[in-house]
Design an enzyme around this catalytic site. Sequence first.
Site, PDB file in Angstrom:
ATOM      1  N   ASP A   9       0.856  -1.181   0.000  1.00 48.30           N
ATOM      2  CA  ASP A   9       0.000   0.000   0.000  1.00 48.30           C
ATOM      3  C   ASP A   9       0.897   1.237   0.000  1.00 48.30           C
ATOM      4  O   ASP A   9       2.015   1.198   0.520  1.00 48.30           O
ATOM      5  CB  ASP A   9      -0.882  -0.033   1.243  1.00 48.30           C
ATOM      6  CG  ASP A   9      -1.647   1.263   1.437  1.00 48.30           C
ATOM      7  OD1 ASP A   9      -2.432   1.625   0.541  1.00 48.30           O
ATOM      8  OD2 ASP A   9      -1.430   1.917   2.474  1.00 48.30           O
ATOM      9  N   ASP A  11       0.135   5.091   0.817  1.00 48.64           N
ATOM     10  CA  ASP A  11       0.092   6.087   1.889  1.00 48.64           C
ATOM     11  C   ASP A  11      -0.157   5.431   3.244  1.00 48.64           C
ATOM     12  O   ASP A  11      -1.127   4.707   3.431  1.00 48.64           O
ATOM     13  CB  ASP A  11      -0.991   7.124   1.604  1.00 48.64           C
ATOM     14  CG  ASP A  11      -0.751   7.834   0.276  1.00 48.64           C
ATOM     15  OD1 ASP A  11       0.341   8.400   0.106  1.00 48.64           O
ATOM     16  OD2 ASP A  11      -1.653   7.808  -0.587  1.00 48.64           O
ATOM     17  N   TYR A  20      -4.569  12.553   0.185  1.00 50.19           N
ATOM     18  CA  TYR A  20      -4.725  13.000  -1.206  1.00 50.19           C
ATOM     19  C   TYR A  20      -3.432  13.602  -1.759  1.00 50.19           C
ATOM     20  O   TYR A  20      -3.441  14.577  -2.499  1.00 50.19           O
ATOM     21  CB  TYR A  20      -5.881  14.011  -1.327  1.00 50.19           C
ATOM     22  CG  TYR A  20      -7.196  13.461  -0.848  1.00 50.19           C
ATOM     23  CD1 TYR A  20      -7.835  12.440  -1.548  1.00 50.19           C
ATOM     24  CD2 TYR A  20      -7.795  13.941   0.315  1.00 50.19           C
ATOM     25  CE1 TYR A  20      -9.041  11.913  -1.106  1.00 50.19           C
ATOM     26  CE2 TYR A  20      -9.003  13.420   0.763  1.00 50.19           C
ATOM     27  CZ  TYR A  20      -9.614  12.397   0.043  1.00 50.19           C
ATOM     28  OH  TYR A  20     -10.806  11.880   0.484  1.00 50.19           O
ATOM     29  N   SER A  54      -8.979   7.585  -4.414  1.00 47.17           N
ATOM     30  CA  SER A  54     -10.346   8.093  -4.582  1.00 47.17           C
ATOM     31  C   SER A  54     -10.395   9.599  -4.797  1.00 47.17           C
ATOM     32  O   SER A  54     -11.430  10.140  -5.185  1.00 47.17           O
ATOM     33  CB  SER A  54     -11.189   7.732  -3.355  1.00 47.17           C
ATOM     34  OG  SER A  54     -10.635   8.299  -2.175  1.00 47.17           O
TER      35      SER A  54
END
Length: 206
Positions: A9, A11, A20, A54
């Site tokens: 993964d 972050d 973000y 996202s």
Amino acid sequence: MLKRAVFLDKDGTLLDDVPYNVNPALMHFSRGARESLALFGAHSFTLVVVSNQSGVALGRFSYEALTLVELRLHEMFAACGVMLAGAYWCPHHPNGVVAPHAVACSCRKPEPGLVLKAAREHALDLRQSWFVGDILDDIEAGARAGCRTVLIDNGNETQWRDAPLRRPTLRVPDLYRAALAIVGSPRCKHRIASRSSSLVSSEVQR
């Protein structure tokens, strides 16, 4: 021959958790990440980043911004003496506002779609591979793809929704502890011993 991999993964696991974040200047390795990548490289793991992004669907940044993120990741991995095989992004969110990304999908973790795609594209043996993440959605995605899993228990998971596929193989405080556990796992040691024996046999035959 299929290869084994470590899926990471982005972050909160590989990098410091900046929400973000698509600014290459703000991308910094998490504690122990450099040493971890070097250790994975020394044990011949294929390295893949898998990340929900996202922010694309939510209108925080464009999908094109992830190109610079991937380029920076390649540079950061190279500085550690290893190669990043690929970075896989899910730009979707069912509550998004940007078409065509505002949808449910099969690639947003905990769905395993990106892991399966990477396995096809890089000839990876998922049964011999690991998924490392900082929340249980990472763990579920890895488990659903057939990987063993490691949870980095650094405080980023807050919901703790329990289910069999959300229970990690290992639970450690940071990425370096994860790397030590992975390369020290019985299967990893067996592969190294087998490879060493094969090399010795080849030398004898010469």
